[in-house]
Design a protein around this motif. Structure first.
Motif, PDB file in Angstrom:
ATOM      1  N   ALA A  97      47.940  29.716  42.115  1.00  0.00           N
ATOM      2  CA  ALA A  97      47.799  29.407  40.689  1.00  0.00           C
ATOM      3  C   ALA A  97      47.022  30.457  39.914  1.00  0.00           C
ATOM      4  N   MET A  98      46.096  31.156  40.582  1.00  0.00           N
ATOM      5  CA  MET A  98      45.122  31.951  39.841  1.00  0.00           C
ATOM      6  C   MET A  98      45.130  33.447  40.144  1.00  0.00           C
ATOM      7  N   LEU A  99      45.655  33.873  41.290  1.00  0.00           N
ATOM      8  CA  LEU A  99      45.515  35.268  41.692  1.00  0.00           C
ATOM      9  C   LEU A  99      46.807  36.044  41.514  1.00  0.00           C
ATOM     10  N   GLU A 100      46.673  37.247  40.968  1.00  0.00           N
ATOM     11  CA  GLU A 100      47.787  38.179  40.813  1.00  0.00           C
ATOM     12  C   GLU A 100      47.517  39.403  41.687  1.00  0.00           C
ATOM     13  N   PRO A 101      48.570  40.116  42.104  1.00  0.00           N
ATOM     14  CA  PRO A 101      48.348  41.373  42.828  1.00  0.00           C
ATOM     15  C   PRO A 101      47.459  42.319  42.019  1.00  0.00           C
ATOM     16  N   GLY A 102      46.474  42.873  42.690  1.00  0.00           N
ATOM     17  CA  GLY A 102      45.545  43.784  42.032  1.00  0.00           C
ATOM     18  C   GLY A 102      44.272  43.132  41.549  1.00  0.00           C
ATOM     19  N   ASP A 103      44.240  41.791  41.472  1.00  0.00           N
ATOM     20  CA  ASP A 103      42.995  41.106  41.127  1.00  0.00           C
ATOM     21  C   ASP A 103      41.960  41.322  42.225  1.00  0.00           C
ATOM     22  N   PRO A 147      35.815  43.883  35.425  1.00  0.00           N
ATOM     23  CA  PRO A 147      36.925  43.333  34.627  1.00  0.00           C
ATOM     24  C   PRO A 147      38.133  42.917  35.458  1.00  0.00           C
ATOM     25  N   ARG A 148      38.229  43.396  36.699  1.00  0.00           N
ATOM     26  CA  ARG A 148      39.361  43.031  37.553  1.00  0.00           C
ATOM     27  C   ARG A 148      39.068  41.799  38.400  1.00  0.00           C
ATOM     28  N   THR A 149      37.829  41.325  38.362  1.00  0.00           N
ATOM     29  CA  THR A 149      37.474  40.147  39.165  1.00  0.00           C
ATOM     30  C   THR A 149      38.125  38.912  38.569  1.00  0.00           C
ATOM     31  N   ARG A 150      38.894  38.232  39.391  1.00  0.00           N
ATOM     32  CA  ARG A 150      39.569  37.012  38.947  1.00  0.00           C
ATOM     33  C   ARG A 150      38.877  35.774  39.481  1.00  0.00           C
ATOM     34  N   ALA A 151      38.225  35.894  40.662  1.00  0.00           N
ATOM     35  CA  ALA A 151      37.609  34.714  41.273  1.00  0.00           C
ATOM     36  C   ALA A 151      36.422  35.124  42.134  1.00  0.00           C
ATOM     37  N   VAL A 152      35.483  34.178  42.256  1.00  0.00           N
ATOM     38  CA  VAL A 152      34.362  34.290  43.193  1.00  0.00           C
ATOM     39  C   VAL A 152      34.406  33.058  44.082  1.00  0.00           C
ATOM     40  N   LEU A 174      25.808  31.610  37.661  1.00  0.00           N
ATOM     41  CA  LEU A 174      26.879  31.108  36.811  1.00  0.00           C
ATOM     42  C   LEU A 174      26.697  31.560  35.365  1.00  0.00           C
ATOM     43  N   THR A 175      25.463  31.755  34.959  1.00  0.00           N
ATOM     44  CA  THR A 175      25.205  32.275  33.613  1.00  0.00           C
ATOM     45  C   THR A 175      25.608  33.749  33.517  1.00  0.00           C
ATOM     46  N   ALA A 176      25.410  34.491  34.605  1.00  0.00           N
ATOM     47  CA  ALA A 176      25.705  35.925  34.602  1.00  0.00           C
ATOM     48  C   ALA A 176      27.198  36.220  34.723  1.00  0.00           C
ATOM     49  N   VAL A 177      27.946  35.345  35.361  1.00  0.00           N
ATOM     50  CA  VAL A 177      29.374  35.586  35.581  1.00  0.00           C
ATOM     51  C   VAL A 177      30.163  35.198  34.336  1.00  0.00           C
ATOM     52  N   PRO A 178      31.089  36.038  33.891  1.00  0.00           N
ATOM     53  CA  PRO A 178      31.894  35.691  32.712  1.00  0.00           C
ATOM     54  C   PRO A 178      32.652  34.380  32.908  1.00  0.00           C
ATOM     55  N   GLU A 179      32.811  33.624  31.839  1.00  0.00           N
ATOM     56  CA  GLU A 179      33.502  32.345  31.925  1.00  0.00           C
ATOM     57  C   GLU A 179      34.977  32.509  32.290  1.00  0.00           C
ATOM     58  N   SER A 180      35.505  33.707  32.160  1.00  0.00           N
ATOM     59  CA  SER A 180      36.902  33.959  32.513  1.00  0.00           C
ATOM     60  C   SER A 180      37.113  34.100  34.019  1.00  0.00           C
ATOM     61  N   VAL A 181      36.015  34.187  34.760  1.00  0.00           N
ATOM     62  CA  VAL A 181      36.097  34.328  36.220  1.00  0.00           C
ATOM     63  C   VAL A 181      35.995  32.955  36.865  1.00  0.00           C
TER      64      VAL A 181
END
Length: 353
Positions: A97-103, A147-152, A174-181
């Motif tokens: 659902a969440m990961l694309e090649p290159g993420d 900017p390429r990080t999709r998930a932790v 969680l405060t330091a990680v962008p909400e898009s991750v």
């Protein structure tokens, strides 16, 4: 010419590259998969027997009754609950659902062995960050987010070291990680912990957090494969789309529901395992075997270069451990007989050393 698998699979190991081998005489203790040493709770066993009579029927595409029970237990909307065949099944849903090649996928290491596998199968790039003193180095992990990080992926308490990160550190992370991750918080061992953070409270405050839990460990249902998680509606809807239809068996659903209704039994079972854990750890430390505190149902022995040697010795004694060459050994807390055998074998190994 035969069909050719995706080249990305060349970098994906089998889940357990070197499974332990039992002794020829059949006397062995399975201490390498963090299983509960005891069968399902008595009331749950009775429900499993009844549910087996319906095994000729397909289960629900999505287990609605279990979802409703979990939502009520956790105080969350039913729409936010996802299920899968063990929490590892939900990781596969996350990947689809969440990961694309290159993420990029950031995670601590060593940690849950599925992390790099899930990332690579999706074509994403694994970004392992070394533990610090056996604990997630959250500051270093935050620095590796790009900017390429999709998930932790976070495992708390951590497998294999048994450590927890603590509320303050996790909140700052969680405060330091962008909400898009996306942040996936795996709480497979939370029932054995006294210090782990409650991930459901974090999911309420952070829309990018997905919390995963399982019936495999404390509840003793590893063989029935029932995992679940909570996520905000946009995420949970995507994960459900990627779930295998009927992925949780009807017997698993009935067993999980019975387990939720057996809290007093579960509390006693968890107390037994935790007491055995502390007893085993104390016995090993008395014999100069390094065994740090743990928040799980296993011990981590940071043996460094001796890991393979000691794992081989244990295997010859019929004790099947999970080895991490050059780092250490993970030993599940077993039955009293298994734990006594562990103490005897390691006493011999360290006395010789």
């Amino acid at each position: 010419m035969t069909p050719v698998p995706r080249t990305v699979l060349d970098e994906v190991p089998l889940y357990v590259p070197k499974p332990p081998v039992a002794r020829a005489d059949g006397v062995s203790h399975r201490l390498f998969l963090n299983e509960n040493p005891y069968p399902p709770l008595p009331s749950v066993l009775a429900e499993i027997s009844r549910a087996a009579l319906t095994a000729h029927h397909y289960p629900e595409i999505m287990p609605g009754e279990l979802v409703a029970a979990l939502a009520a237990r956790l105080g969350v909307p039913e729409s936010d609950v996802v299920t899968g065949p063990g929490s590892v099944g939900i990781y596969q849903q996350v990947a689809q659902a969440m990961l694309e090649p290159g993420d990029e996928v950031v995670y601590a290491w060593p940690s849950f062995e599925a992390f790099p596998i899930v990332a690579r199968i999706a074509g994403a790039r694994p970004v392992p960050v070394p533990l610090r003193d056996g604990v997630h180095d959250l500051a270093a992990m935050a620095e590796r987010v790009t900017p390429r990080t999709r998930a932790v992926f976070l495992c708390d308490p951590n497998n294999p070291t048994g450590t927890s990160v603590g509320a303050r550190g996790l909140s700052a992370f969680l405060t330091a990680v962008p909400e898009s991750v996306l942040v996936v918080l795996d709480e497979a061992y939370r029932e054995f912990s006294t210090s782990a953070v409650d991930g459901v409270e974090l999911y309420r405050r952070h829309p990018n957090v997905v919390v995963l839990r399982t019936f495999s460990k404390a509840y003793g249902l590893a063989g029935l494969r029932v995992g679940y998680g909570v996520a905000q509606p946009v995420l949970s809807a995507a994960l459900r789309k990627c779930a295998v239809p009927c992925g949780v068996s009807g017997i698993g659903v009935r067993a999980a529901l019975a387990s939720l209704a057996a809290e007093p039994e579960l509390a006693k079972r968890v107390a037994i395992v935790k007491a055995a854990r502390e007893g085993l750890r104390a016995a090993l430390r008395e014999r100069q075997v390094p065994a740090p505190p743990t928040d799980t149902n296993f011990l981590w022995l940071p043996l460094g270069s001796r890991a393979d040697e000691v794992a081989d010795l244990l295997e010859r004694a019929g004790l099947l451990s999970r080895r991490y060459p050059g780092e250490g050994i993970r030993l599940t807390v077993g039955t009293p007989e298994a734990n006594a055998a562990v103490v005897a074998a390691l006493e011999k190994a360290f006395a010789a050393a």
